[in-house]
Motif scaffolding. Structure first.
Motif, PDB file in Angstrom:
ATOM      1  N   UNK A  61      -2.367 -36.502 -30.506  1.00  0.00           N
ATOM      2  CA  UNK A  61      -2.975 -37.793 -30.248  1.00  0.00           C
ATOM      3  C   UNK A  61      -3.993 -37.773 -29.123  1.00  0.00           C
ATOM      4  N   UNK A  62      -4.406 -36.578 -28.710  1.00  0.00           N
ATOM      5  CA  UNK A  62      -5.385 -36.428 -27.644  1.00  0.00           C
ATOM      6  C   UNK A  62      -6.795 -36.662 -28.185  1.00  0.00           C
ATOM      7  N   UNK A  63      -6.981 -36.366 -29.455  1.00  0.00           N
ATOM      8  CA  UNK A  63      -8.300 -36.417 -30.062  1.00  0.00           C
ATOM      9  C   UNK A  63      -8.196 -37.084 -31.425  1.00  0.00           C
ATOM     10  N   UNK A  64      -9.147 -37.929 -31.728  1.00  0.00           N
ATOM     11  CA  UNK A  64      -9.238 -38.549 -33.041  1.00  0.00           C
ATOM     12  C   UNK A  64      -9.705 -37.500 -34.051  1.00  0.00           C
ATOM     13  N   UNK A  67     -13.445 -37.277 -34.496  1.00  0.00           N
ATOM     14  CA  UNK A  67     -14.106 -36.655 -33.347  1.00  0.00           C
ATOM     15  C   UNK A  67     -13.955 -35.136 -33.406  1.00  0.00           C
ATOM     16  N   UNK A  68     -12.784 -34.670 -33.798  1.00  0.00           N
ATOM     17  CA  UNK A  68     -12.555 -33.232 -33.939  1.00  0.00           C
ATOM     18  C   UNK A  68     -13.428 -32.621 -35.014  1.00  0.00           C
ATOM     19  N   UNK A  69     -13.540 -33.328 -36.141  1.00  0.00           N
ATOM     20  CA  UNK A  69     -14.390 -32.844 -37.229  1.00  0.00           C
ATOM     21  C   UNK A  69     -15.857 -32.822 -36.792  1.00  0.00           C
ATOM     22  N   UNK A  74     -20.822 -30.080 -35.534  1.00  0.00           N
ATOM     23  CA  UNK A  74     -21.954 -29.840 -34.634  1.00  0.00           C
ATOM     24  C   UNK A  74     -22.093 -28.359 -34.300  1.00  0.00           C
ATOM     25  N   UNK A  75     -20.982 -27.686 -34.085  1.00  0.00           N
ATOM     26  CA  UNK A  75     -21.028 -26.242 -33.810  1.00  0.00           C
ATOM     27  C   UNK A  75     -21.553 -25.471 -35.017  1.00  0.00           C
TER      28      UNK A  75
END
Length: 99
Positions: A61-64, A67-69, A74-75
């Motif tokens: 639950x630290x990251x949505x 947002x992770x995707x 982006x990378x």
């Protein structure tokens, strides 16, 4: 042991992401990945490891998840852009023409 805050966990994830960007940027500057086939393996390993860290952060639950995707997308865009630029600059080189 002190509890890790969401902000700290997120910052650690961002730090790991920056390491991959640094790896990609160093290759952009040196453009030596064609002469160094290990680069693809290294960056693939780094992206895989980061994707696992992102999965873990999402589960905690630290990251949505979106947002992770986006971080991974982006990378991958940056990496693909590097390859495209390299091949565009070198497409007339005998190495790429099969000569």
């Amino acid at each position: 042991m002190d509890a890790i805050t969401r902000e700290l966990a997120f910052q650690l994830l961002i730090d790991e992401t920056e390491k991959v960007y640094t790896l990609i940027d160093s290759q952009k500057q040196h453009l030596c990945f064609a002469a160094c086939p290990a680069f693809e393996e290294v960056v693939d390993t780094q992206l895989y490891g980061l994707s696992k860290q992102i999965d873990y952060a999402v589960k905690l639950g630290v990251l949505d998840q979106n947002a992770g995707m986006k971080i991974l997308s982006d990378l991958e865009y940056s990496l693909n852009n590097m390859y495209t630029n390299y091949y565009e600059q070198n497409k007339n080189h005998p190495q790429f023409k099969g000569e």
